[in-house]
Every structure is written in structure tokens, then in C-alpha cells.
Design a protein around this motif. Structure first.
Motif, PDB file in Angstrom:
ATOM      1  N   MET A 164      27.021  46.676  35.377  1.00  0.00           N
ATOM      2  CA  MET A 164      25.725  46.946  36.028  1.00  0.00           C
ATOM      3  C   MET A 164      24.987  48.087  35.350  1.00  0.00           C
ATOM      4  SD  MET A 164      25.178  44.835  38.313  1.00  0.00           S
ATOM      5  CE  MET A 164      26.278  43.568  38.899  1.00  0.00           C
TER       6      MET A 164
ATOM      7  N   GLU B 201      29.903  57.873  32.434  1.00  0.00           N
ATOM      8  CA  GLU B 201      31.052  56.989  32.713  1.00  0.00           C
ATOM      9  C   GLU B 201      32.324  57.836  32.712  1.00  0.00           C
ATOM     10  OE1 GLU B 201      31.849  53.742  33.623  1.00  0.00           O
ATOM     11  OE2 GLU B 201      33.808  54.726  33.610  1.00  0.00           O
TER      12      GLU B 201
ATOM     13  N   SER C 289      35.843  47.199  37.739  1.00  0.00           N
ATOM     14  CA  SER C 289      35.775  45.795  38.182  1.00  0.00           C
ATOM     15  C   SER C 289      35.396  44.890  37.025  1.00  0.00           C
ATOM     16  CB  SER C 289      34.725  45.627  39.278  1.00  0.00           C
ATOM     17  OG  SER C 289      35.046  46.412  40.365  1.00  0.00           O
ATOM     18  N   SER C 290      34.519  45.392  36.166  1.00  0.00           N
ATOM     19  CA  SER C 290      34.040  44.557  35.057  1.00  0.00           C
ATOM     20  C   SER C 290      35.162  44.199  34.089  1.00  0.00           C
ATOM     21  CB  SER C 290      32.930  45.280  34.287  1.00  0.00           C
ATOM     22  OG  SER C 290      31.898  45.656  35.156  1.00  0.00           O
TER      23      SER C 290
ATOM     24  N   SER D 136      33.538  34.340  36.638  1.00  0.00           N
ATOM     25  CA  SER D 136      33.068  32.972  36.804  1.00  0.00           C
ATOM     26  C   SER D 136      31.631  33.024  37.321  1.00  0.00           C
ATOM     27  CB  SER D 136      33.963  32.218  37.787  1.00  0.00           C
ATOM     28  OG  SER D 136      35.317  32.343  37.385  1.00  0.00           O
TER      29      SER D 136
ATOM     30  N   VAL E 238      30.837  62.105  37.721  1.00  0.00           N
ATOM     31  CA  VAL E 238      29.841  62.733  38.605  1.00  0.00           C
ATOM     32  C   VAL E 238      30.558  63.176  39.883  1.00  0.00           C
ATOM     33  CG1 VAL E 238      27.780  62.309  40.003  1.00  0.00           C
ATOM     34  CG2 VAL E 238      27.908  61.423  37.660  1.00  0.00           C
TER      35      VAL E 238
ATOM     36  N   GLU F 262      33.637  45.369  44.802  1.00  0.00           N
ATOM     37  CA  GLU F 262      32.794  46.417  45.417  1.00  0.00           C
ATOM     38  C   GLU F 262      32.096  45.737  46.604  1.00  0.00           C
ATOM     39  OE1 GLU F 262      32.144  44.597  42.950  1.00  0.00           O
ATOM     40  OE2 GLU F 262      30.102  44.657  42.240  1.00  0.00           O
TER      41      GLU F 262
ATOM     42  N   GLY G 294      29.236  39.959  40.979  1.00  0.00           N
ATOM     43  CA  GLY G 294      28.386  40.845  40.183  1.00  0.00           C
ATOM     44  C   GLY G 294      28.347  40.511  38.706  1.00  0.00           C
ATOM     45  N   MET G 295      29.445  39.996  38.182  1.00  0.00           N
ATOM     46  CA  MET G 295      29.469  39.760  36.740  1.00  0.00           C
ATOM     47  C   MET G 295      28.367  38.772  36.361  1.00  0.00           C
ATOM     48  SD  MET G 295      30.928  40.840  34.159  1.00  0.00           S
ATOM     49  CE  MET G 295      32.457  41.654  34.451  1.00  0.00           C
ATOM     50  N   GLN G 296      28.228  37.711  37.154  1.00  0.00           N
ATOM     51  CA  GLN G 296      27.239  36.681  36.855  1.00  0.00           C
ATOM     52  C   GLN G 296      25.809  37.137  37.163  1.00  0.00           C
ATOM     53  OE1 GLN G 296      27.525  33.487  40.102  1.00  0.00           O
ATOM     54  NE2 GLN G 296      29.333  34.739  40.425  1.00  0.00           N
TER      55      GLN G 296
HETATM   56  C1  FAD Z   1      39.548  40.397  40.724  1.00  0.00           C
HETATM   57  C2  FAD Z   1      38.055  40.269  40.607  1.00  0.00           C
HETATM   58  C3  FAD Z   1      37.486  39.025  40.397  1.00  0.00           C
HETATM   59  C4  FAD Z   1      36.102  38.904  40.271  1.00  0.00           C
HETATM   60  N1  FAD Z   1      35.569  37.680  39.999  1.00  0.00           N
HETATM   61  C5  FAD Z   1      34.252  37.560  39.760  1.00  0.00           C
HETATM   62  C6  FAD Z   1      33.697  36.321  39.354  1.00  0.00           C
HETATM   63  O1  FAD Z   1      34.405  35.332  39.212  1.00  0.00           O
HETATM   64  N2  FAD Z   1      32.364  36.257  39.118  1.00  0.00           N
HETATM   65  C7  FAD Z   1      31.548  37.346  39.259  1.00  0.00           C
HETATM   66  O2  FAD Z   1      30.345  37.223  39.037  1.00  0.00           O
HETATM   67  N3  FAD Z   1      32.042  38.539  39.644  1.00  0.00           N
HETATM   68  C8  FAD Z   1      33.361  38.674  39.891  1.00  0.00           C
HETATM   69  N4  FAD Z   1      33.879  39.870  40.282  1.00  0.00           N
HETATM   70  C9  FAD Z   1      32.972  40.969  40.576  1.00  0.00           C
HETATM   71  C10 FAD Z   1      32.451  41.664  39.336  1.00  0.00           C
HETATM   72  O3  FAD Z   1      33.506  41.889  38.429  1.00  0.00           O
HETATM   73  C11 FAD Z   1      31.792  42.966  39.779  1.00  0.00           C
HETATM   74  O4  FAD Z   1      30.774  42.651  40.708  1.00  0.00           O
HETATM   75  C12 FAD Z   1      31.167  43.718  38.617  1.00  0.00           C
HETATM   76  O5  FAD Z   1      32.094  43.904  37.581  1.00  0.00           O
HETATM   77  C13 FAD Z   1      30.676  45.077  39.110  1.00  0.00           C
HETATM   78  O6  FAD Z   1      30.247  45.817  38.011  1.00  0.00           O
HETATM   79  P1  FAD Z   1      29.920  47.347  38.174  1.00  0.00           P
HETATM   80  O7  FAD Z   1      29.401  47.811  36.868  1.00  0.00           O
HETATM   81  O8  FAD Z   1      29.101  47.551  39.390  1.00  0.00           O
HETATM   82  O9  FAD Z   1      31.339  48.020  38.521  1.00  0.00           O
HETATM   83  P2  FAD Z   1      32.475  48.545  37.530  1.00  0.00           P
HETATM   84  O10 FAD Z   1      32.757  47.590  36.464  1.00  0.00           O
HETATM   85  O11 FAD Z   1      33.612  48.997  38.382  1.00  0.00           O
HETATM   86  O12 FAD Z   1      31.800  49.773  36.853  1.00  0.00           O
HETATM   87  C14 FAD Z   1      31.548  50.974  37.563  1.00  0.00           C
HETATM   88  C15 FAD Z   1      31.874  52.103  36.632  1.00  0.00           C
HETATM   89  O13 FAD Z   1      31.539  53.314  37.289  1.00  0.00           O
HETATM   90  C16 FAD Z   1      32.451  54.297  36.884  1.00  0.00           C
HETATM   91  N5  FAD Z   1      32.408  55.367  37.885  1.00  0.00           N
HETATM   92  C17 FAD Z   1      32.765  55.290  39.187  1.00  0.00           C
HETATM   93  N6  FAD Z   1      32.573  56.472  39.787  1.00  0.00           N
HETATM   94  C18 FAD Z   1      32.065  57.311  38.847  1.00  0.00           C
HETATM   95  C19 FAD Z   1      31.663  58.670  38.885  1.00  0.00           C
HETATM   96  N7  FAD Z   1      31.753  59.407  39.974  1.00  0.00           N
HETATM   97  N8  FAD Z   1      31.201  59.210  37.718  1.00  0.00           N
HETATM   98  C20 FAD Z   1      31.117  58.478  36.582  1.00  0.00           C
HETATM   99  N9  FAD Z   1      31.499  57.189  36.513  1.00  0.00           N
HETATM  100  C21 FAD Z   1      31.954  56.608  37.631  1.00  0.00           C
HETATM  101  C22 FAD Z   1      33.780  53.564  36.829  1.00  0.00           C
HETATM  102  O14 FAD Z   1      34.695  54.226  35.983  1.00  0.00           O
HETATM  103  C23 FAD Z   1      33.373  52.205  36.314  1.00  0.00           C
HETATM  104  O15 FAD Z   1      33.539  52.057  34.922  1.00  0.00           O
HETATM  105  C24 FAD Z   1      35.260  40.040  40.384  1.00  0.00           C
HETATM  106  C25 FAD Z   1      35.833  41.296  40.585  1.00  0.00           C
HETATM  107  C26 FAD Z   1      37.214  41.418  40.684  1.00  0.00           C
HETATM  108  C27 FAD Z   1      37.816  42.781  40.892  1.00  0.00           C
END
Ligand code: FAD
Length: 394
Positions: free
Chosen positions: A15, A37, A46-47, A53, A181, A320, A349-351
Motif C-alpha cells: 500500500m 519502513e 502482510s504483503s 489472489s 514511527v 489487517e 489488499g494485494m489485488q
Molecule cells: C495469509 C494472507 C493471505 C492473503 N491473501 C490475499 C489474497 O489472496 N488476495 C489479496 O488481495 N490480499 C490478500 N491478503 C491481504 C494482503 O496481503 C494485504 O491486504 C496487503 O498486503 C496489505 O498491504 P499493506 O502494505 O497495507 O501491509 P503490509 O504489507 O503489512 O505493510 C505494512 C508495512 O508497515 C510497516 N510498519 C508497521 N508499523 C510501522 C511503524 N510504526 N513504522 C514504520 N513502519 C511500520 C511494516 O513493517 C510493514 O512492512 C492476504 C494476507 C495474508 C496475511
């Protein structure tokens, strides 16, 4: 060390990195973007732990629109995110999702597919006989109908997508800072700066909250209640001699899902809401019992060839989850106008990262959404406790 940036993005997962990419790609944006990060290895992000999918089978029109943009973006990933001279592939496959319904839910499934089609999704309803015809290896006991994505649904390499967003964003000017942060400084009704664990202060014009499962914790640093919580999900990897031509992502009526991955399969299930407790943020142990019940009995009954299989591994990650309604939270905080959310995607979220990153970019550069209007997913509904319920939660 101290600094300042027009936009500070907290979290450099898919994201945060998609948001940085869309901001910096907009010719109307001339500012500086800093992505903070805390773990550049992304070991627990999570990513990095996603099942990655993509589907169009949602019950909320806005989710359908976001994932439709997502599939178009993924199909054309090289044009969007390849670096000069690079060939970029994220292994996108589109064998569809097959979402089964019992008689009690058939009417709802038909309504949802009609809605998806009205919004341009290539989904259809299959009768049990049609399921058998397409997928002769499947049993249809207890199934009244199934939704099926003819195109636009499948899987891809999620970590590769995240890294591609990150590298592209960095190549066009995003500054990635390794730090956590731990404080958000406010000046009146605005975020003035973020503070990192090593004492660094970064003053900002706006803060984007993209901290994945930690988003609720980071929001609290700004004095904001955000019901986004880490919820553990285990993905099981298994081998089987089963030969299943054109196998889609199959979701049984009890929520158990299975799909091919490489030369094996992956499977999972979300616990029922009342058992879905907040995860300890440091707990990434697989919940093995889910394979014994309900996963294995469900898939062995549905796909008899799975009576022979060998569990070979798996992993656990954190969704999340927006506990109000399992939908994203995107947009400005109504009182703290320079605090912008892009989180809470609750398993999809990935999609939707490309569409969400683009929406936040538009909001920050132009003051309004220009393509897909995501206001429905704004923070106001959180404040007013007005859920926008998504019925197809996986
Ligand atoms: C098992 C599983 C299966 C999934 N399957 C699917 C699927 O099939 N299709 C789909 O679309 N989505 C899927 N998802 C959901 C998708 O992966 C997430 O919605 C997406 O990766 C969220 O991205 P993000 O960047 O918000 O979170 P993240 O990838 O978690 O990134 C957040 C980042 O913030 C950083 N961070 C946190 N707190 C702080 C702080 N205080 N200071 C600095 N950095 C910080 C973390 O280190 C992390 O790197 C799945 C998730 C999981 C866990």
C-alpha cells in the motif's frame, strides 16, 4: 537527524509503495515523498505473506471496481512498473474463482453475480451440472450453484508486486527510510511530524497511514481510534498426485479454499467471526489444527483425488482486519485533514493496492478522487459506526 517531507508514508508494504508510486507519477505533484519502513526485509509484512489472489466476486460495487482496475493493472504490469531495460513478470494466472453456495445462499449468489456483471466483471453462475462439465474431478454434493470468474480472477506473485512498486517508486524519487514511527506530533488539528524510534523527527505536510496490521497502533499515536487489527491466517501447502485440469481457486460453502500453486496446492480458511481474536503481533506460528478440521475433510470430499495428499509446509500471516465491516479505510481523517488512511483491506489488499494507491495519489495531488470515487470507504463511516458490509469475506 531531522528532516522534512511533503508526504510521509508510514509503512512501505504494497500500500505504502503503491501510494508513493502513484503520487510521484502524477505530473501535477512536485513534492517530496518519504516512506518510513521499520523492516526493509518485510519478513512479517502482510504483503510478503499473502496468498496473492485476485477476484471480482464481491458484493460491494466499490470492491468490484477496485479489483477490476487491479486486474487491468496486473495484466499490464511491465508497462507500469518495469525499470528501464527490465522485463517484469509477476506470474499472473487467471483460472478463476469458483465460489459455491448451498440452496440457502443461491439467491444471494445470483444477485451478487448480476451486480458484478453490471459493473463489468466477467463472472457467471454455474449449475452443478455445468460445474461437473467444466471440472469433472469435482463433487457437487450440497451445492446449489457456484459463481465463476471466466476471466479476471486468479493469482500472482504478491511479494514481486510489492517489490516492483517499491523499486519503481524509489526510481522516480521516493525516499525510503529504515525506521519505526513511534510518535506522531500534532499542531492543532494537523499532523506536524512523525518521530522515529532512533529520535529522528520528520516534519510533514501530510501523513499517509499504510502500516498494514499495525495501522490501529500507529493511528493511536495520533490519538485516532482505528479498528484495524492483526488477525492470523494460516496458508497450508501440500502435494498431491491429483491431476485437476484448469483448476480454479475453489471456495466451498463453509469458506475453505484451495488452489494450485507451483507444482502443488495451497489451502486455507478464515475462522468464524466469533473465534477470530486479535493476534499477538509477534505470533506467526501456523495454526495446524485448521488443516485437520475443517480443511482436509472439506477438500477431500469436494475433490476426491485429494484423498491422497502430503502436507509439505505453509506459513501464517496477519490480515489487517477492519473489524467494523471488513472493508478498506481510504481517505482523509475528517478532523485531522492531513492524515490520510490506506489500510484495513481485510484480506483483499494485494489485488486492490494499485487502485487504492492511485486514489490516495489523486486525493493528495488534486484534492479529490478523479477516477474511482472511494468516498464510501472513508473514515466517516468508522466514526459514525455505519458499516459498509462486504458479504464475500474470505
Ligand atoms: C495469509 C494472507 C493471505 C492473503 N491473501 C490475499 C489474497 O489472496 N488476495 C489479496 O488481495 N490480499 C490478500 N491478503 C491481504 C494482503 O496481503 C494485504 O491486504 C496487503 O498486503 C496489505 O498491504 P499493506 O502494505 O497495507 O501491509 P503490509 O504489507 O503489512 O505493510 C505494512 C508495512 O508497515 C510497516 N510498519 C508497521 N508499523 C510501522 C511503524 N510504526 N513504522 C514504520 N513502519 C511500520 C511494516 O513493517 C510493514 O512492512 C492476504 C494476507 C495474508 C496475511
Amino acid at each position: 537527524m531531522h528532516g522534512s517531507s511533503d508526504i510521509v508514508i508510514v509503512g512501505g508494504g504494497v500500500m505504502g509503495s503503491a501510494t508513493a508510486f502513484f503520487l510521484l507519477s502524477d505530473p501535477g505533484f512536485t513534492g517530496r515523498v518519504t516512506v518510513v519502513e521499520k523492516d526493509p526485509t518485510y519478513r512479517f509484512a502482510s504483503s510478503a505473506l499473502s496468498a496473492s489472489s485476485i477476484r471480482q466476486q464481491f458484493s460491494t460495487p466499490l470492491n468490484i471496481q477496485l479489483s477490476l482496475f487491479g486486474i487491468g493493472f496486473l495484466r499490464d504490469i511491465g508497462r507500469h512498473l518495469a525499470l528501464p531495460g527490465e522485463t517484469l513478470s509477476i506470474g499472473l494466472r487467471e483460472p478463476g474463482y469458483l465460489i459455491m453456495a448451498t440452496a440457502a445462499h443461491e439467491e444471494l449468489l445470483r444477485r451478487n453475480v448480476a451486480l458484478q456483471r453490471a459493473h463489468g466483471a466477467d463472472t457467471t453462475v454455474l449449475s452443478p451440472a455445468e460445474m461437473k462439465q467444466r471440472f469433472p474431478w469435482i463433487e457437487t454434493d450440497g451445492v446449489a450453484a457456484a459463481g465463476f470468474g471466466l476471466t479476471g480472477e486468479g493469482s500472482f506473485d504478491g511479494p514481486a508486486l510489492m517489490q516492483a512498486f517499491r523499486r519503481k517508486a524509489a526510481s522516480i524519487g521516493a525516499r525510503y527510510v529504515h525506521g519505526e514511527v513511534v510518535g506522531v506530533e500534532k499542531s492543532g488539528p494537523r499532523v506536524a511530524a512523525v518521530r522515529l524510534a532512533d529520535g529522528t523527527r520528520i516534519a510533514c505536510g501530510a501523513m499517509v497511514l499504510a502500516a498494514g496490521p499495525s495501522s490501529g497502533v500507529v493511528a493511536a499515536l495520533a490519538g485516532v481510534e482505528l479498528p484495524v487489527r492483526p488477525r492470523k491466517r494460516t496458508v497450508f501447502v501440500f502435494r498431491s498426485p491429483a491431476v485437476l485440469p484448469r483448476c480454479p481457486l475453489v471456495i466451498d460453502a463453509n469458506g475453505v479454499w484451495v488452489r494450485p500453486e507451483g507444482d502443488g496446492f495451497v489451502a486455507g480458511v478464515s475462522p468464524p467471526d466469533h473465534e477470530d481474536a486479535d493476534a499477538d503481533p509477534s505470533d506467526f506460528e501456523m495454526d495446524h489444527h485448521f488443516f485437520d478440521d475443517p480443511i482436509w475433510p472439506t477438500i477431500a470430499a469436494r475433490i476426491p483425488a485429494f484423498e491422497q495428499l502430503r502436507l509439505s509446509g505453509g506459513w501464517a500471516g496477519h490480515y489487517e482486519v477492519n473489524t467494523l465491516d471488513h472493508n478498506a479505510v481510504i481517505g482523509r481523517h475528517p478532523e485531522i485533514a492531513n492524515l490520510v488512511f490506506v489500510t484495513g483491506f481485510s484480506g483483499h489488499g494485494m489485488q486492490q493496492a494499485a487502485a487504492a494507491g492511485r486514489a490516495v495519489g489523486e486525493l493528495l495531488v488534486h484534492g479529490a478522487y478523479r477516477t474511482i470515487d472511494v468516498s464510501l470507504f472513508g473514515y466517516e463511516r468508522i466514526r459514525d459506526r455505519r458499516p459498509v458490509r462486504e458479504l464475500n469475506v474470505i
